[in-house]
Scaffold this motif. Sequence first.
Motif, PDB file in Angstrom:
ATOM      1  N   ILE A  24       0.831  -1.194   0.000  1.00  0.00           N
ATOM      2  CA  ILE A  24       0.000   0.000   0.000  1.00  0.00           C
ATOM      3  C   ILE A  24       0.868   1.248   0.000  1.00  0.00           C
ATOM      4  O   ILE A  24       1.601   1.496   0.969  1.00  0.00           O
ATOM      5  CB  ILE A  24      -0.935   0.009   1.227  1.00  0.00           C
ATOM      6  N   ASN A  25       0.804   2.021  -1.078  1.00  0.00           N
ATOM      7  CA  ASN A  25       1.539   3.279  -1.143  1.00  0.00           C
ATOM      8  C   ASN A  25       0.713   4.392  -0.503  1.00  0.00           C
ATOM      9  O   ASN A  25      -0.511   4.342  -0.506  1.00  0.00           O
ATOM     10  CB  ASN A  25       1.871   3.633  -2.600  1.00  0.00           C
ATOM     11  N   ARG A  26       1.378   5.379   0.038  1.00  0.00           N
ATOM     12  CA  ARG A  26       0.733   6.510   0.734  1.00  0.00           C
ATOM     13  C   ARG A  26      -0.176   6.019   1.856  1.00  0.00           C
ATOM     14  O   ARG A  26      -1.276   6.516   2.068  1.00  0.00           O
ATOM     15  CB  ARG A  26      -0.045   7.377  -0.262  1.00  0.00           C
ATOM     16  N   ALA A  27       0.331   5.020   2.591  1.00  0.00           N
ATOM     17  CA  ALA A  27      -0.463   4.406   3.651  1.00  0.00           C
ATOM     18  C   ALA A  27      -0.632   5.313   4.870  1.00  0.00           C
ATOM     19  O   ALA A  27      -1.503   5.057   5.703  1.00  0.00           O
ATOM     20  CB  ALA A  27       0.184   3.091   4.089  1.00  0.00           C
ATOM     21  N   LEU A  28       0.190   6.341   4.991  1.00  0.00           N
ATOM     22  CA  LEU A  28       0.128   7.215   6.154  1.00  0.00           C
ATOM     23  C   LEU A  28      -0.657   8.493   5.891  1.00  0.00           C
ATOM     24  O   LEU A  28      -0.696   9.389   6.742  1.00  0.00           O
ATOM     25  CB  LEU A  28       1.555   7.565   6.627  1.00  0.00           C
ATOM     26  N   THR A  29      -1.279   8.606   4.730  1.00  0.00           N
ATOM     27  CA  THR A  29      -2.091   9.786   4.438  1.00  0.00           C
ATOM     28  C   THR A  29      -3.435   9.685   5.159  1.00  0.00           C
ATOM     29  O   THR A  29      -3.861   8.607   5.568  1.00  0.00           O
ATOM     30  CB  THR A  29      -2.331   9.930   2.923  1.00  0.00           C
ATOM     31  N   SER A  30      -4.089  10.824   5.297  1.00  0.00           N
ATOM     32  CA  SER A  30      -5.366  10.842   6.013  1.00  0.00           C
ATOM     33  C   SER A  30      -6.417   9.970   5.326  1.00  0.00           C
ATOM     34  O   SER A  30      -7.279   9.384   5.987  1.00  0.00           O
ATOM     35  CB  SER A  30      -5.873  12.282   6.131  1.00  0.00           C
ATOM     36  N   GLY A  31      -6.355   9.866   3.997  1.00  0.00           N
ATOM     37  CA  GLY A  31      -7.331   9.062   3.270  1.00  0.00           C
ATOM     38  C   GLY A  31      -7.252   7.584   3.585  1.00  0.00           C
ATOM     39  O   GLY A  31      -8.237   6.851   3.431  1.00  0.00           O
ATOM     40  N   ALA A  32      -6.070   7.116   4.027  1.00  0.00           N
ATOM     41  CA  ALA A  32      -5.879   5.691   4.323  1.00  0.00           C
ATOM     42  C   ALA A  32      -6.110   5.365   5.791  1.00  0.00           C
ATOM     43  O   ALA A  32      -5.886   4.225   6.217  1.00  0.00           O
ATOM     44  CB  ALA A  32      -4.470   5.273   3.916  1.00  0.00           C
ATOM     45  N   LYS A  33      -6.577   6.339   6.569  1.00  0.00           N
ATOM     46  CA  LYS A  33      -6.756   6.142   8.012  1.00  0.00           C
ATOM     47  C   LYS A  33      -7.706   4.996   8.321  1.00  0.00           C
ATOM     48  O   LYS A  33      -7.443   4.175   9.207  1.00  0.00           O
ATOM     49  CB  LYS A  33      -7.275   7.438   8.647  1.00  0.00           C
ATOM     50  N   ASP A  34      -8.815   4.917   7.604  1.00  0.00           N
ATOM     51  CA  ASP A  34      -9.800   3.859   7.851  1.00  0.00           C
ATOM     52  C   ASP A  34      -9.206   2.477   7.619  1.00  0.00           C
ATOM     53  O   ASP A  34      -9.499   1.528   8.360  1.00  0.00           O
ATOM     54  CB  ASP A  34     -11.030   4.048   6.964  1.00  0.00           C
ATOM     55  N   LEU A  35      -8.384   2.361   6.585  1.00  0.00           N
ATOM     56  CA  LEU A  35      -7.745   1.076   6.295  1.00  0.00           C
ATOM     57  C   LEU A  35      -6.823   0.666   7.444  1.00  0.00           C
ATOM     58  O   LEU A  35      -6.858  -0.486   7.902  1.00  0.00           O
ATOM     59  CB  LEU A  35      -6.947   1.161   4.996  1.00  0.00           C
ATOM     60  N   LEU A  36      -5.996   1.593   7.914  1.00  0.00           N
ATOM     61  CA  LEU A  36      -5.060   1.281   8.996  1.00  0.00           C
ATOM     62  C   LEU A  36      -5.803   0.858  10.253  1.00  0.00           C
ATOM     63  O   LEU A  36      -5.410  -0.104  10.924  1.00  0.00           O
ATOM     64  CB  LEU A  36      -4.179   2.499   9.288  1.00  0.00           C
TER      65      LEU A  36
END
Length: 249
Positions: A209-221
Amino acid sequence: MMSLLVISLPLLPVVVMMTIRFRSSLLALCYRVCAGILKLTHRKVCVSSTHAYVFSNCTHGQAQSVLLTFELYSTTHATLSIGPQKGELLDEIVKREAPLMVLELGMHCGYASVRILRLLPPSGKLLAVELDPLTADKGEEIILVAGFKNPQFQVLTCSSAEAISSLSSHLGDSRLDLVLMDHDPEQYLPDLLALHRGKLLSAFCVVLINRALTSGAKDLLEYVTARPLSYNIVRQLDGMMELHCHMGS
């Protein structure tokens, strides 16, 4: 006339506030529209410029030359590719997993696609998904320039959701051994869940997963960290996260 003026004066602040709010809303709407147009235009210009440079300066038929030309271009221009540092992590995973079926969500101009294809086993195949038709066309041409043939890959020009819904027809009895997510981070979790529901992932699929630390990926994390029996975050490099899925759990 005087009485009309006297009656109107108490309403003046209300009228002024309504006018200000209307103008503010209109300006905000105009800003969002203009920003969207500029973003889309910049993306297409960037993709076209990247493609033109790589196509004109690489040695056709040599994947390594294509990658080096991408990287040379990125030293002086902004690009959408993952770059050599994250690319080495991708290389390591492809070599280790030897995936027979790979899904790439967000192919951009084909940099990661070429990195993957050059390391796949002889029977391996890449399915690359790209929403923007221009980017998909340019990326596919770069893959061909790198020396790969159509049976080794397929480009799907559609949204990630549309691609996943029709993935069974492309996979047959196979399942995905490796997934690279580099599209809209807000789609990461919905797409992972859709892949899971469709039983499209192999028993020990790796999701990069690229850009995993962006706000958009918060739900995934939040989702994967709450389910350690099904998902294991192995490592993270400059915002690129290696996630192991245990579909039997």
